[in-house]
Design an enzyme around this catalytic site. Structure first.
Site, PDB file in Angstrom:
ATOM      1  N   CYS A  25      -0.781   6.188   8.881  1.00 58.06           N
ATOM      2  CA  CYS A  25      -0.893   5.052   8.173  1.00 58.06           C
ATOM      3  C   CYS A  25      -2.540   5.624   7.150  1.00 58.06           C
ATOM      4  O   CYS A  25      -1.907   6.280   6.707  1.00 58.06           O
ATOM      5  CB  CYS A  25      -1.127   4.168   9.774  1.00 58.06           C
ATOM      6  N   ARG A  28       0.626  -1.342   0.058  1.00 62.44           N
ATOM      7  CA  ARG A  28       0.379  -0.547  -0.162  1.00 62.44           C
ATOM      8  C   ARG A  28       0.734   1.245   0.125  1.00 62.44           C
ATOM      9  O   ARG A  28       0.404   2.282  -0.675  1.00 62.44           O
ATOM     10  CB  ARG A  28      -0.811   0.042   1.614  1.00 62.44           C
TER      11      ARG A  28
END
Length: 289
Positions: free
Chosen positions: A245, A186
């Site tokens: 995050c 990611r």
């Protein structure tokens, strides 16, 4: 009884007098409100939980859903007044040891509660290492149903120095290092299952939160964690580290790991990637750096 401020093991928790500890079941689906079965964490809690544990909803108790759509990410920080009301519902009082746990080793929402309490100046809070799975593996008792504790009056305030919510302030300090806790795929932009765009904030480094755990699913030793974070951060002092995050949840795992390693004082970029990409004009980087 000593106070626990980062991690606690199942045997130690089991030996604590029930009136000396507030246990919070934080099992959650990281997809949050977008999960295929959003009631699953609550249902699992009602089916079996650590005796005396109350239940925390990541969406409703540890996030400010009323602030969604304001560029603050998928899990905006709750307002201090709302979080105080949650703690009051649980019967929290100053000096009471809090222990948060998730389903297993991930400790994601549990780490979020741990950090929110620290944001409010509460340090008597620890995460159960290995989570509910470790409790069950130890053969310790469970109970079903729900737990209602006597309520209390709580009025806590958040320390703004511990969190960044203003995107424009993210790069205000040229000496600060942004550390992304998402999986490497990611971070690189190979895939993005949840947010508008794939990639990372330009200049951010990557430390996947899963790297904090050993093969058994427990946190690595403080010494090993310290060495590994230092390998990523170099000479950057902990107070110059800003964690992020996808939505400000898994980043708390890295915050917890650094504190456990004795690397104190890092901060959270609360909106994280979902907040950053809420404005298409903000730059996006892809690849390993």
């Amino acid at each position: 009884m000593g106070l626990y401020t980062t991690l606690i093991d199942a045997a130690t928790l089991a030996a604590m007098p029930p009136d000396k500890v507030l246990i919070v079941d934080c099992r959650a689906d990281p997809a949050g409100a977008g999960a295929a079965d959003p009631d699953k964490p609550g249902r699992e809690y009602r089916e079996a939980h650590i005796p005396g544990a109350v239940h925390a909803s990541l969406e409703h108790d540890l996030s400010g859903l009323e602030r969604k759509g304001q560029g603050l990410g998928r899990h905006p920080l709750p307002l201090a007044q709302a979080f105080s009301a949650v703690l009051g519902r649980w019967g929290w009082r100053p000096g009471l040891q809090v222990v948060a746990y998730d389903a297993g080793s991930s400790a994601l929402a549990a780490a979020r509660l741990w950090w929110l309490l620290r944001l409010a100046g509460v340090h008597e809070v620890a995460v159960l290492d290995g989570g509910f799975a470790a409790w069950r593996e130890a053969g310790l008792p469970v109970e079903s149903g729900t737990v209602a504790r006597a309520s209390s009056q709580v009025d806590l305030h958040f320390d703004p120095a511990q969190a960044i919510t203003d995107h424009a302030a993210l790069h205000a300090d040229p000496a600060a290092v942004l550390l992304d806790a998402r999986a490497a795929a990611r971070y690189r932009g190979d895939t993005e299952p949840l947010d508008r765009a794939a990639g990372h904030v330009p200049g951010a480094l990557n430390r996947p939160y899963a790297d904090n755990l050993d093969a058994s699913g427990r946190f690595k030793s403080p010494a090993q964690l310290r060495d590994e974070f230092t390998a990523v951060l170099g000479a950057t002092p902990p107070r110059k580290v800003v964690h992020m995050c996808g939505s400000g949840v898994t980043a708390c795992h890295n915050l917890l790991a650094m504190e456990h390693a004795g690397l104190h004082g890092s901060r959270l970029y609360a909106p994280s990637w979902s907040g950053w990409v809420s404005d298409p004009s903000r730059p996006v980087a892809t690849g390993a750096r």
